[in-house]
Scaffold this motif. Structure first.
Motif, PDB file in Angstrom:
ATOM      1  N   GLN A 160      38.588  28.169  47.421  1.00 12.99           N
ATOM      2  CA  GLN A 160      37.986  27.836  46.218  1.00 12.99           C
ATOM      3  C   GLN A 160      36.510  27.218  46.176  1.00 12.99           C
ATOM      4  OE1 GLN A 160      40.002  24.240  44.778  1.00 12.99           O
ATOM      5  NE2 GLN A 160      39.305  24.368  42.751  1.00 12.99           N
ATOM      6  N   PHE A 161      36.101  26.706  47.298  1.00 15.77           N
ATOM      7  CA  PHE A 161      34.773  26.222  47.487  1.00 15.77           C
ATOM      8  C   PHE A 161      33.925  27.501  47.687  1.00 15.77           C
ATOM      9  CE2 PHE A 161      31.726  25.075  50.737  1.00 15.77           C
ATOM     10  CZ  PHE A 161      30.756  24.050  50.077  1.00 15.77           C
ATOM     11  N   ARG A 162      34.323  28.389  48.513  1.00 15.47           N
ATOM     12  CA  ARG A 162      33.772  29.500  48.594  1.00 15.47           C
ATOM     13  C   ARG A 162      33.615  30.345  47.240  1.00 15.47           C
ATOM     14  NH1 ARG A 162      34.940  35.268  49.005  1.00 15.47           N
ATOM     15  NH2 ARG A 162      33.655  36.316  50.262  1.00 15.47           N
ATOM     16  N   ALA A 163      34.512  30.483  46.346  1.00 15.36           N
ATOM     17  CA  ALA A 163      34.415  31.257  45.032  1.00 15.36           C
ATOM     18  C   ALA A 163      33.283  30.399  44.152  1.00 15.36           C
ATOM     19  CB  ALA A 163      35.799  31.136  44.276  1.00 15.36           C
ATOM     20  N   GLN A 164      33.485  28.860  44.373  1.00 19.65           N
ATOM     21  CA  GLN A 164      32.367  28.069  43.614  1.00 19.65           C
ATOM     22  C   GLN A 164      31.181  28.390  43.798  1.00 19.65           C
ATOM     23  OE1 GLN A 164      33.636  24.333  44.282  1.00 19.65           O
ATOM     24  NE2 GLN A 164      35.099  24.274  42.783  1.00 19.65           N
ATOM     25  N   ARG A 165      30.809  28.763  45.280  1.00 20.29           N
ATOM     26  CA  ARG A 165      29.429  29.090  45.875  1.00 20.29           C
ATOM     27  C   ARG A 165      29.062  30.565  45.506  1.00 20.29           C
ATOM     28  NH1 ARG A 165      26.931  25.694  49.502  1.00 20.29           N
ATOM     29  NH2 ARG A 165      25.797  27.711  50.195  1.00 20.29           N
TER      30      ARG A 165
END
Length: 163
Positions: free
Chosen positions: A52-57
């Motif tokens: 999820q963090f990666r997708a946001q970045r």
């Protein structure tokens, strides 16, 4: 005797001041600790939270670059190529039975595999980068400095400037 007491009193005063200064330094350090420990906190995330963090970045970088419809396919290919590699589980028991030269040979082979994966990522990066305008390249160079570390969306440990 009075000199001894003066020296003792001076030493105790110095220790007290030193302890106070150390305590103040610890408080100052603790206030900045969440930023300094960013990488360690990130490592404690679940795989779902990391994704999820990666997708946001990725979404944030997409917006900051202002990817045009003509660049969208190159962007998608780039993002897919930058997927984090699966972490291979190593059989530690098998490694203990290897000789030192055999372990070294295995490490060299694993390093060759990592190098090949990085070279594949570099190809995808070069292809995508060639589609960017000069302004987009500048933004990409500023915002995506962690791509060289092979951890797309994870940042570089200790680098708190990444947003």
């Amino acid at each position: 005797m009075k000199t001894y007491r003066k020296h003792l009193l001076a030493a105790l005063s110095a220790l007290t001041l030193g302890a106070t200064a150390l305590g103040a330094h610890a408080q100052t350090t603790d206030q900045s600790a969440p930023q300094a420990r960013h990488g360690m906190q990130h490592e404690k995330l679940t795989p779902e939270q990391r994704e999820q963090f990666r997708a946001q970045r990725i979404a944030k970088l997409h917006d900051e670059l202002k990817i045009t419809p003509a660049q969208e396919s190159a962007w998608t290919a780039f993002v897919n190529a930058m997927q984090p590699p699966a972490h291979a589980q190593h059989d530690r028991a098998a490694w203990t039975h290897l000789t030192a030269p055999e372990r070294m040979a295995k490490m060299i082979e694993m390093q060759k595999q990592r190098t090949a994966a990085l070279e594949q990522r570099q190809g995808a990066l070069n292809t995508f980068y060639s589609t960017l305008s000069a302004d987009q390249k500048k933004t990409f160079d500023e915002k995506a400095s962690h791509f060289g570390h092979g951890r797309f969306g994870h940042g570089h440990r200790g680098n708190t400037a990444q947003g």
